[in-house]
Scaffold this motif. Sequence first.
Motif, PDB file in Angstrom:
ATOM      1  N   ALA A   1      38.655  16.204   3.493  1.00 26.80           N
ATOM      2  CA  ALA A   1      37.879  16.931   1.662  1.00 26.80           C
ATOM      3  C   ALA A   1      38.940  16.810   0.984  1.00 26.80           C
ATOM      4  N   LEU A   2      40.093  16.861   1.292  1.00 35.31           N
ATOM      5  CA  LEU A   2      41.011  17.590   0.371  1.00 35.31           C
ATOM      6  C   LEU A   2      42.708  16.337  -0.017  1.00 35.31           C
ATOM      7  N   GLN A   3      41.947  15.390   1.249  1.00 38.57           N
ATOM      8  CA  GLN A   3      42.493  14.182   1.012  1.00 38.57           C
ATOM      9  C   GLN A   3      41.016  13.187   0.229  1.00 38.57           C
ATOM     10  N   GLY A   4      39.603  13.539  -0.100  1.00 39.03           N
ATOM     11  CA  GLY A   4      39.348  12.798  -1.420  1.00 39.03           C
ATOM     12  C   GLY A   4      38.282  11.640   0.100  1.00 39.03           C
ATOM     13  N   LYS A   5      38.551  12.055   1.351  1.00 39.94           N
ATOM     14  CA  LYS A   5      37.858  11.673   2.128  1.00 39.94           C
ATOM     15  C   LYS A   5      36.539  12.086   2.523  1.00 39.94           C
ATOM     16  N   THR A   6      35.938  12.834   2.583  1.00 39.71           N
ATOM     17  CA  THR A   6      35.004  13.330   2.558  1.00 39.71           C
ATOM     18  C   THR A   6      34.659  14.365   2.179  1.00 39.71           C
ATOM     19  N   ARG A   7      33.345  15.191   1.762  1.00 40.26           N
ATOM     20  CA  ARG A   7      33.173  16.345   1.231  1.00 40.26           C
ATOM     21  C   ARG A   7      33.285  17.432   2.457  1.00 40.26           C
ATOM     22  N   ILE A   8      33.662  18.616   1.343  1.00 43.43           N
ATOM     23  CA  ILE A   8      34.214  19.677   2.056  1.00 43.43           C
ATOM     24  C   ILE A   8      33.144  20.246   3.742  1.00 43.43           C
ATOM     25  N   VAL A   9      31.576  19.682   2.875  1.00 41.63           N
ATOM     26  CA  VAL A   9      30.684  20.407   4.017  1.00 41.63           C
ATOM     27  C   VAL A   9      29.646  19.436   3.419  1.00 41.63           C
ATOM     28  N   LYS A  10      28.834  18.912   4.812  1.00 44.14           N
ATOM     29  CA  LYS A  10      27.138  18.239   3.960  1.00 44.14           C
ATOM     30  C   LYS A  10      26.530  19.134   4.640  1.00 44.14           C
ATOM     31  N   PRO A  11      25.225  19.636   3.736  1.00 41.06           N
ATOM     32  CA  PRO A  11      23.947  20.350   3.552  1.00 41.06           C
ATOM     33  C   PRO A  11      23.726  19.988   5.357  1.00 41.06           C
ATOM     34  N   GLN A  12      23.694  18.807   6.200  1.00 42.43           N
ATOM     35  CA  GLN A  12      22.763  18.989   7.282  1.00 42.43           C
ATOM     36  C   GLN A  12      23.950  19.923   8.359  1.00 42.43           C
ATOM     37  N   GLU A  13      25.095  20.211   7.815  1.00 44.05           N
ATOM     38  CA  GLU A  13      26.340  21.156   8.561  1.00 44.05           C
ATOM     39  C   GLU A  13      25.068  22.195   9.376  1.00 44.05           C
ATOM     40  N   PHE A  14      24.185  22.781   8.214  1.00 41.25           N
ATOM     41  CA  PHE A  14      24.087  23.811   8.452  1.00 41.25           C
ATOM     42  C   PHE A  14      22.521  23.870   9.628  1.00 41.25           C
ATOM     43  N   LEU A  15      22.577  22.566   9.328  1.00 40.76           N
ATOM     44  CA  LEU A  15      21.214  22.050  10.535  1.00 40.76           C
ATOM     45  C   LEU A  15      22.528  21.531  11.724  1.00 40.76           C
ATOM     46  N   ASP A  16      23.162  21.016  11.435  1.00 43.04           N
ATOM     47  CA  ASP A  16      23.646  20.560  12.537  1.00 43.04           C
ATOM     48  C   ASP A  16      24.555  21.608  13.558  1.00 43.04           C
ATOM     49  N   ARG A  17      25.004  23.011  13.063  1.00 42.46           N
ATOM     50  CA  ARG A  17      25.890  23.735  13.946  1.00 42.46           C
ATOM     51  C   ARG A  17      25.167  24.639  14.756  1.00 42.46           C
ATOM     52  N   PRO A  18      23.875  24.958  14.492  1.00 44.30           N
ATOM     53  CA  PRO A  18      22.528  25.068  15.750  1.00 44.30           C
ATOM     54  C   PRO A  18      22.944  24.471  17.189  1.00 44.30           C
ATOM     55  N   GLN A  19      22.836  22.962  16.264  1.00 45.60           N
ATOM     56  CA  GLN A  19      21.680  21.756  17.293  1.00 45.60           C
ATOM     57  C   GLN A  19      23.395  21.782  18.546  1.00 45.60           C
TER      58      GLN A  19
END
Length: 553
Positions: A287-305
Motif C-alpha cells: 500500500a505504501l508503494q501505491g500497489k494496493t489499498r491500505i485495507v479493503k472493506p472486505q477485510e472486516f469480513l475476511d478476517r473472521p472467515q
Amino acid sequence: MGISWRSLKTVAGFFGAIILTSFGTNASAIAADTVVVRLGLFTESISLAELQKAAKTGKLPGSLQPYAKGLSEEQRRFFLGALGMNIPMNVVTINRLVNTQIGTTILNDFATALARKDKAGVQALRAGLVLGSTAPQGLSILSFIAAYPSKRLEIDLPQAFVVAGSLNTAFWRTQQFMLAIAPQLDPITPQPRTPQVAFPFDPSQAGSAQVKILNLSLNDQKRDRKIPVDVYWSTAATPDKPVIVFSHGFGSVRTDLRYLAEHFASHGYVVAALEHPGSNEANTNLALQGKTRIVKPQEFLDRPQDISFVLDELEKLNQTANNPLVGKLATTNAMVVGYSFGGGTALTIAGAELQLEHLKQRCKKNLTSLSLAEGMQCIAEELPENSYQLRDTRIKQAIALNPTTSLIFGKTGLTKVQVPTLVLAGSADKTTPALTEQIVGFDKIPSPKWLAGILGGTHLSVKDPSTTLDQAGQPNTPISGGEVVGEQAADVRKYVKAIALAFAAQMTPEAKNYAVFLTSDYAQFASTPAFPFRLITQIPPDAMAVVKEFVDK
C-alpha cells in the motif's frame, strides 16, 4: 448526579490511578503572534491572524498556497480541520493532566513537533496549553499558539501531523475521565510481591513442556486467500485443552504475540497464530508503494472467515495420520485471542454483530478528531450491507487485547457476544483509546466477562518485543509516540501471560485451580509501581453514567 462512592471507587480503582509529578507552569506576558512552518527545506512564516481566518473560511492561508503541492489532500483537510477543533478540557483539567506521567509524555510528543528543540521547550508547551485553555472557546491549536510564551513558534509540519493525529479526541476524553475519577481515591500502593496462600503458584511462569513450532501454508481457494500459520505445540498437548487461534493487529505479523503463544504451548495448549493477508505487514508495504489499498472493506469480513478456515484445516490435520498433532486438536472447543484490529476480529467471531448504519453516518462527518482506531473502522462504511453476523460456534471463549469496538458494532452488536470474554485496555493507549474502544464496549458484552486494565500501558505494551524493536529506546517515536515496549513493558507481558493462561484454563478440568488469578486481588498482587493492574467483572450502572458523560460530550 447521584453517583455512589462505591461505584466511583470501583471505576476509579480500575482506571483512575495516576502517579503525579511536580512541574510548574510559568506564565508569560509574551505570546506567539507568528508561526514558522517547516516542510522539508521550505520555511514560511504565518501570522496568527492568517490562521484564525483559515479556520473560519476553510481555506489554506495565502502564504501556504504555493507550497500546497507538498501536502496531500488528506493533510490539507486535516490541517484546516485541526485549526477549528477544540480539546474537550477546561483549564483545571488541563493543568492537572500536564502534571501527570501521561501528561509529561504528551508534552514530550508535542516537543518533537517543534523545529527548535531546547530545554525550555516542554515548560513552554506546558504553559501554552494551560494558558490556552483559559480562552473563551477553550483549548484549541489557535488558543495554544496565542498563549505560547514566545513571539515565535517554529513547527515541523509533517511531525506536527503525526503528533496531532495520535492525540485524538477519544484519547483526551480517556484522560479526562481518569482525572475526574482519580481524586476520589487514596494513592494506590501495590501489595508486597511475596508468595501468599491464596496464590499457590505463578501462572506467568513457563510450563515444563518443550515448545515446538509447525509452519503451515494454507490456501483458501474459494476466497483466493493464502494464509500462513505457525502452530505452537508440545508433546504435552491433549484434546482436553482448547485449540487457541491468534489474530494479529493491523499491518502486523503472526508473531505479534509470540511470547504468549509459547507460554500457552509450554502448558500443553496448541496455538495457531495465523496471518491475515489483506491486513498484514506485507499488504501495508504494498500500500505504501501505491500497489494496493491500505485495507479493503472486505477485510472486516475476511478476517473472521480466515479463523474459521484455519479451524477447518486444523480439523483435517487432527484426523490425518503420520503428523505430530493427530488426535490432539480440540477444534470444536476453541478460544480466540485477538490484538487491536484482531481484537475486533476476535469479538466478531465470538458473536458480536457488525452494525454499520451508525458508522456510515458518523464517518461522513469531519474525521479530524477521530482516533486511528475509528478511522480504520470507517473503512467498513463501503460494505454493501448494514449488518453482518460472522459467529463461529466452535469458538467457546475470546480474549480481546486493546480491541477496536467503538463504531464497528453499532449500539447493540456487542450484546450478541455468545461466549465468556476477557478484554484488556491500556490507559495511555492513543491508537485504541481505552474509554471509547474498550470501557464503553465492555459494558455491552453479556457476562461472564472480565476487563483488565493496565494503568500506564500503551498500545504496543502487550506485543512481543521482537515486533517492537523499532520503538525500543525511543520514548517519542514518529509513529506512535511515548510507547512503552520491550524490557520496559516486561511486567505488562508477565501479567498478560498469567491472566490469559488462567482464562484458557477455565475450559479445562483445571478451571478451579486457576480461577483465583482472574480476580481483583491477584491484579493488585501482580501490580508494580510502574504498572498498577486492575481487573473487574462489571461496571456499576451509576458509574457508567460517568463514562457516558465523557463519551457523549
